[in-house]
Design a protein around this motif. Structure first.
Motif, PDB file in Angstrom:
ATOM      1  N   THR A 121     -12.346  17.759 -69.305  1.00 55.35           N
ATOM      2  CA  THR A 121     -11.639  18.858 -69.968  1.00 55.35           C
ATOM      3  C   THR A 121     -11.902  18.827 -71.473  1.00 55.35           C
ATOM      4  O   THR A 121     -11.846  17.766 -72.112  1.00 55.35           O
ATOM      5  CB  THR A 121     -10.131  18.781 -69.709  1.00 55.35           C
ATOM      6  N   LYS A 160     -11.747  24.027 -71.210  1.00 58.61           N
ATOM      7  CA  LYS A 160     -12.346  24.264 -69.896  1.00 58.61           C
ATOM      8  C   LYS A 160     -12.433  22.932 -69.167  1.00 58.61           C
ATOM      9  O   LYS A 160     -12.706  21.903 -69.790  1.00 58.61           O
ATOM     10  CB  LYS A 160     -13.738  24.869 -70.036  1.00 58.61           C
ATOM     11  N   ARG A 193     -17.622  30.272 -68.624  1.00 59.91           N
ATOM     12  CA  ARG A 193     -16.882  30.457 -69.888  1.00 59.91           C
ATOM     13  C   ARG A 193     -17.559  29.693 -71.024  1.00 59.91           C
ATOM     14  O   ARG A 193     -17.624  30.169 -72.154  1.00 59.91           O
ATOM     15  CB  ARG A 193     -15.440  29.980 -69.732  1.00 59.91           C
ATOM     16  N   GLU A 223     -15.517  27.944 -64.904  1.00 64.69           N
ATOM     17  CA  GLU A 223     -15.320  27.272 -66.182  1.00 64.69           C
ATOM     18  C   GLU A 223     -16.652  27.088 -66.927  1.00 64.69           C
ATOM     19  O   GLU A 223     -16.719  27.212 -68.152  1.00 64.69           O
ATOM     20  CB  GLU A 223     -14.653  25.914 -65.962  1.00 64.69           C
TER      21      GLU A 223
END
Length: 294
Positions: free
Chosen positions: A61, A55, A31, A28
């Motif tokens: 999050t 992500k 990304r 994550e």
């Protein structure tokens, strides 16, 4: 094409350390850093190449980008302890006590991650002046060479210095990998230690026409050093902070006044004595275990 290597190194080597993140966090985080590149030494961000989706990293999050991931990492309790432990180990001694790490980590967090504040906390902490911290860190090659050059007023064009640094295992600005040099006892492997001694020998024996040279006569004249005791005291002070075990000091004192056959003789400060004995004294001091340590 998210760069998972970068994401892993960011967490493992520079912020929170192994054991404080998962493989999902790595993916994550990678990304979040999509679209970041370097061109001609400059960081650039290409928004069209960035993954804008949500992500989840370390329980947070959001549509995070790289800056926000760094903020998330630094908010982790592990970050302050990890950075405090690394810096303390580099400047004081390895494997610091938990209470020392916690105290330095608290400064890191309370100062909004100020490295200046952390370094002040390290340098003013009582443990930094403890017996354990004294000569507890092996000098890196750069520290070894720079300290020798500055302490003894060595004249050099730098080329010989760089050549020997490579043999010692540390070419400036060219670490073996992203983690940098391992340091510690790796600096004094058999070959690296011999390279240190060879550098000192070059600096002492190269001659005034060589690019690296210790002007021994100039040092003696400049400080009015004429007796063996004064000469020994001066170089012990300059090179090992005046702190040398008595047995080594006696051995070096005997060396200064010894004839070629090893028997004591009268000390005469002439060109031969300077070239052989005083240069030899500097060499012997530079090869002591004490001189390899900070």
């Amino acid at each position: 094409k998210p760069n998972e290597n970068f994401a892993r190194e960011l967490m493992e080597l520079f912020t929170i350390g192994i054991g404080n993140y998962s493989e999902a966090d790595v993916r994550e985080t990678a990304r979040a850093f999509t679209g970041w590149f370097q061109r001609n030494g400059e960081f650039v961000f290409d928004r069209a190449q960035h993954d804008t989706g949500p992500k989840t990293v370390l329980g947070y999050t959001g549509a995070w980008n790289g800056d926000e991931i760094v903020d998330i990492l630094l908010r982790q309790p592990a970050a302050g302890r990890f950075i405090a432990r690394k810096l303390w180990s580099a400047f004081a001694y390895p494997n610091p006590e938990d209470e020392v790490v916690d105290a330095i980590a608290a400064v890191f967090n309370e100062s909004s991650y100020s490295i200046r504040a952390v370094m002040r906390a390290i340098f003013t902490h009582p443990a930094f002046y403890s017996e354990r911290a004294y000569r507890a860190v092996v000098k890196s090659p750069v520290e070894f060479v720079t300290g020798f050059v500055r302490a003894l007023g060595v004249t050099t064009d730098g080329n010989v210095v760089n050549a020997y640094l490579g043999a010692m295992g540390q070419i400036p600005l060219n670490p073996p990998n992203v983690a940098g040099w391992p340091g510690g006892a790796t600096w004094i492997s058999t070959s690296a230690l011999i390279a240190r001694y060879n550098f000192v020998n070059q600096a002492l024996r190269g001659g005034p026409d060589q690019p690296t040279h210790v002007n021994v006569a100039g040092l003696l004249n400049g400080h009015g050093l004429t007796t063996p005791d004064a000469i020994l005291d001066f170089f012990v002070d300059v090179m090992v902070d005046g702190d040398l075990p008595d047995d080594k000091r006696r051995a070096l004192a005997g060396y200064l006044i010894a004839r070629d056959d090893g028997t004591p003789g009268p000390f005469t400060l002439d060109e031969r004595t300077i070239d052989k004995k005083v240069r030899g004294l500097i060499y012997l001091l530079a090869t002591t275990p004490e001189y390899q340590l900070n």
